[in-house]
Design a protein around this motif. Structure first.
Motif, PDB file in Angstrom:
ATOM      1  N   MET A  24       0.831  -1.228   0.042  1.00  0.00           N
ATOM      2  CA  MET A  24      -0.032   0.030   0.008  1.00  0.00           C
ATOM      3  C   MET A  24       0.877   1.243  -0.067  1.00  0.00           C
ATOM      4  N   ILE A  25       2.011   1.276   0.353  1.00  0.00           N
ATOM      5  CA  ILE A  25       2.980   2.485   0.342  1.00  0.00           C
ATOM      6  C   ILE A  25       3.261   2.769  -1.086  1.00  0.00           C
ATOM      7  N   ALA A  26       3.539   1.763  -1.759  1.00  0.00           N
ATOM      8  CA  ALA A  26       3.865   1.996  -3.257  1.00  0.00           C
ATOM      9  C   ALA A  26       2.533   2.568  -3.798  1.00  0.00           C
ATOM     10  N   PHE A  27       1.438   1.992  -3.451  1.00  0.00           N
ATOM     11  CA  PHE A  27       0.158   2.514  -4.041  1.00  0.00           C
ATOM     12  C   PHE A  27      -0.007   4.069  -3.603  1.00  0.00           C
ATOM     13  N   GLU A  28       0.316   4.255  -2.485  1.00  0.00           N
ATOM     14  CA  GLU A  28       0.063   5.781  -1.903  1.00  0.00           C
ATOM     15  C   GLU A  28       1.171   6.677  -2.822  1.00  0.00           C
ATOM     16  N   GLU A  29       2.222   6.102  -3.111  1.00  0.00           N
ATOM     17  CA  GLU A  29       3.179   6.830  -4.037  1.00  0.00           C
ATOM     18  C   GLU A  29       2.354   7.128  -5.444  1.00  0.00           C
ATOM     19  N   LEU A  30       1.761   6.178  -6.102  1.00  0.00           N
ATOM     20  CA  LEU A  30       0.985   6.385  -7.368  1.00  0.00           C
ATOM     21  C   LEU A  30      -0.068   7.440  -7.243  1.00  0.00           C
ATOM     22  N   VAL A  31      -0.707   7.240  -5.986  1.00  0.00           N
ATOM     23  CA  VAL A  31      -1.677   8.217  -5.839  1.00  0.00           C
ATOM     24  C   VAL A  31      -1.042   9.747  -5.723  1.00  0.00           C
TER      25      VAL A  31
ATOM     26  N   LYS B  55      -5.478  22.278  -9.830  1.00  0.00           N
ATOM     27  CA  LYS B  55      -4.702  21.504  -8.659  1.00  0.00           C
ATOM     28  C   LYS B  55      -5.702  21.027  -7.555  1.00  0.00           C
ATOM     29  N   LEU B  56      -5.359  19.825  -7.107  1.00  0.00           N
ATOM     30  CA  LEU B  56      -5.913  19.140  -5.900  1.00  0.00           C
ATOM     31  C   LEU B  56      -6.116  20.036  -4.648  1.00  0.00           C
ATOM     32  N   PRO B  57      -7.154  20.655  -4.321  1.00  0.00           N
ATOM     33  CA  PRO B  57      -7.155  21.704  -3.297  1.00  0.00           C
ATOM     34  C   PRO B  57      -6.745  20.938  -1.585  1.00  0.00           C
ATOM     35  N   GLU B  58      -6.287  19.772  -1.634  1.00  0.00           N
ATOM     36  CA  GLU B  58      -6.118  19.106  -0.452  1.00  0.00           C
ATOM     37  C   GLU B  58      -4.676  18.661  -0.302  1.00  0.00           C
ATOM     38  N   THR B  59      -3.946  18.388   0.730  1.00  0.00           N
ATOM     39  CA  THR B  59      -2.680  17.844   1.263  1.00  0.00           C
ATOM     40  C   THR B  59      -2.538  16.448   0.653  1.00  0.00           C
ATOM     41  N   ARG B  60      -1.460  15.870   0.433  1.00  0.00           N
ATOM     42  CA  ARG B  60      -1.408  14.632   0.075  1.00  0.00           C
ATOM     43  C   ARG B  60      -1.884  13.607   1.173  1.00  0.00           C
TER      44      ARG B  60
END
Lengths: 200, 165
Positions: A24-31, B55-60
């Motif tokens: 899921m950490i890799a997926f979070e990077e894709l997001v 741009k997405l108006p929210e933090t990562r």
């Protein structure tokens, strides 16, 4: 405290492979990499910030659940964009069912209105700075119905062919062509009006 | 396909070689079509590559947190679903067995026949015999006395045949 992994040199395909294995950490990077693009597509279709955030997040959840189906035939970004487009179209169809049609929308659906529009004889975007041009196009696109706006987005921004658009929008190629024709003609007319407003 | 849509299809590269030649011939002859084509070209050029930057108006972290929660919730529900099915199956199997047994007993006990044949049943636990004749529309129940002798205790006759009257 463990350091978060550094993905700066990791390719999308590697992140996708790790995500498919349950990372899921890799997926979070894709997001993180593609969230702006996916949100932007949802926003241009929905024209509503809240809907765009919700639908783009829903698209990411769906993507995680369907990651095994991603075979790499297209880029990951393209695959993700298709998911969010489908979700937006479903939502727009639901919204359309619950709201009354305007007379203009009915005219657009019936067709023929675009043929009555006078042809724009001078380029309404000539000499505009890119930022201004983008602003005007965006302003004009808001005034199109979602069917016409979506066809234009899919054709010009997503570079999809008529038959691909027909499949996504669940309509005939003929409908795609007439919607695209109407959208372009209406856009020309709206941009012409904006140009005249600027001059006066 | 009308002429206007053919012009647009030419612009979008959606025509085959024969159609392309045909529409290009039309463009060379018809001024109105040429003017319309020019307008379509301007619009195509103006829109392509000029999508508004959003741009997405929210933090990562904030944006991801909702996605992560949704994924976890969906996975918990998916994990719970097979257990739910097993719970149903646990009830389903005995219920089906019971229903089958009741159905067999119902048929055996002469409660219903479908082909008009006479039926005799001997439920062991009640020490009784029932007899039903569909042909004569008659049911008789024999109950054993203390000596084990069966005696008729009930007789029901409907639509008595003409010969018996």
């Amino acid at each position: 405290m463990p350091q978060p992994p550094d993905f700066t040199t990791t390719l999308d395909v590697q992140l996708v492979a790790s995500s498919q294995a349950g990372d899921m950490i890799a997926f979070e990077e894709l997001v993180a990499r593609h969230r702006d693009k996916i949100y932007a597509r949802a926003f241009t279709m929905m024209r509503n910030e809240e809907d765009a955030i919700d639908l783009s997040q829903e698209a990411w959840v769906k993507a995680w659940q369907r990651l095994k189906q991603f075979q790499g035939d297209s880029s990951f970004a393209t695959w993700m964009t298709r998911i969010v487009i489908n979700l937006c179209l479903d939502q727009l169809r639901r919204q359309k069912r619950t709201r009354a049609e305007s007379i203009e929308q009915l005219d657009e659906e019936l067709g023929g209105v675009e043929r009555q529009m006078p042809i724009v004889a001078s380029n309404p975007t000539e000499g505009l700075e890119r930022a201004e041009l983008r602003k005007r196009i965006d302003k004009a696109m808001i005034q199109l119905s979602y069917e016409h706006r979506t066809v234009l987005i899919l054709h010009e921004f997503e570079e999809m062919e008529y038959k691909q658009i027909a499949k996504v929008m669940n309509c005939s190629i003929g409908t795609v062509m007439s919607r695209l024709f109407y959208a372009r003609r209406r856009l020309a007319s709206l941009l012409q009006s904006l140009k005249k407003e600027q001059k006066s | 396909m009308n002429t206007e849509l053919k012009l647009q299809a030419l612009l979008d590269g959606e025509l085959d070689a024969r159609e392309r030649r045909e529409v290009e011939g039309l463009l060379a002859q018809d001024v109105q079509s040429a003017v319309l084509m020019q307008e379509l070209k301007w619009m195509k050029a103006a829109v392509a590559g000029n999508e508004a930057e959003v741009k997405l108006p929210e933090t990562r972290e904030f944006y991801w947190s909702k996605i992560e929660r949704s994924i976890e919730t969906a996975e918990k529900q998916a994990a719970a679903a097979p257990a739910g099915r097993a719970w149903w199956l646990k009830l389903l199997y005995p219920a089906t067995g019971l229903a089958a047994m009741v159905a067999v007993m119902f048929v055996v006990s002469g409660g219903r026949t479908t082909d008009g044949a006479d039926t005799e049943s001997v439920p062991e636990d009640v020490n009784a015999i029932s007899f039903r004749s569909e042909a004569e529309a008659m049911s008789v129940v024999y109950v054993a006395d203390e000596n084990g002798t069966f005696n008729p205790v009930g007789q029901e006759t409907k639509n008595e045949p003409e010969a018996d009257k």
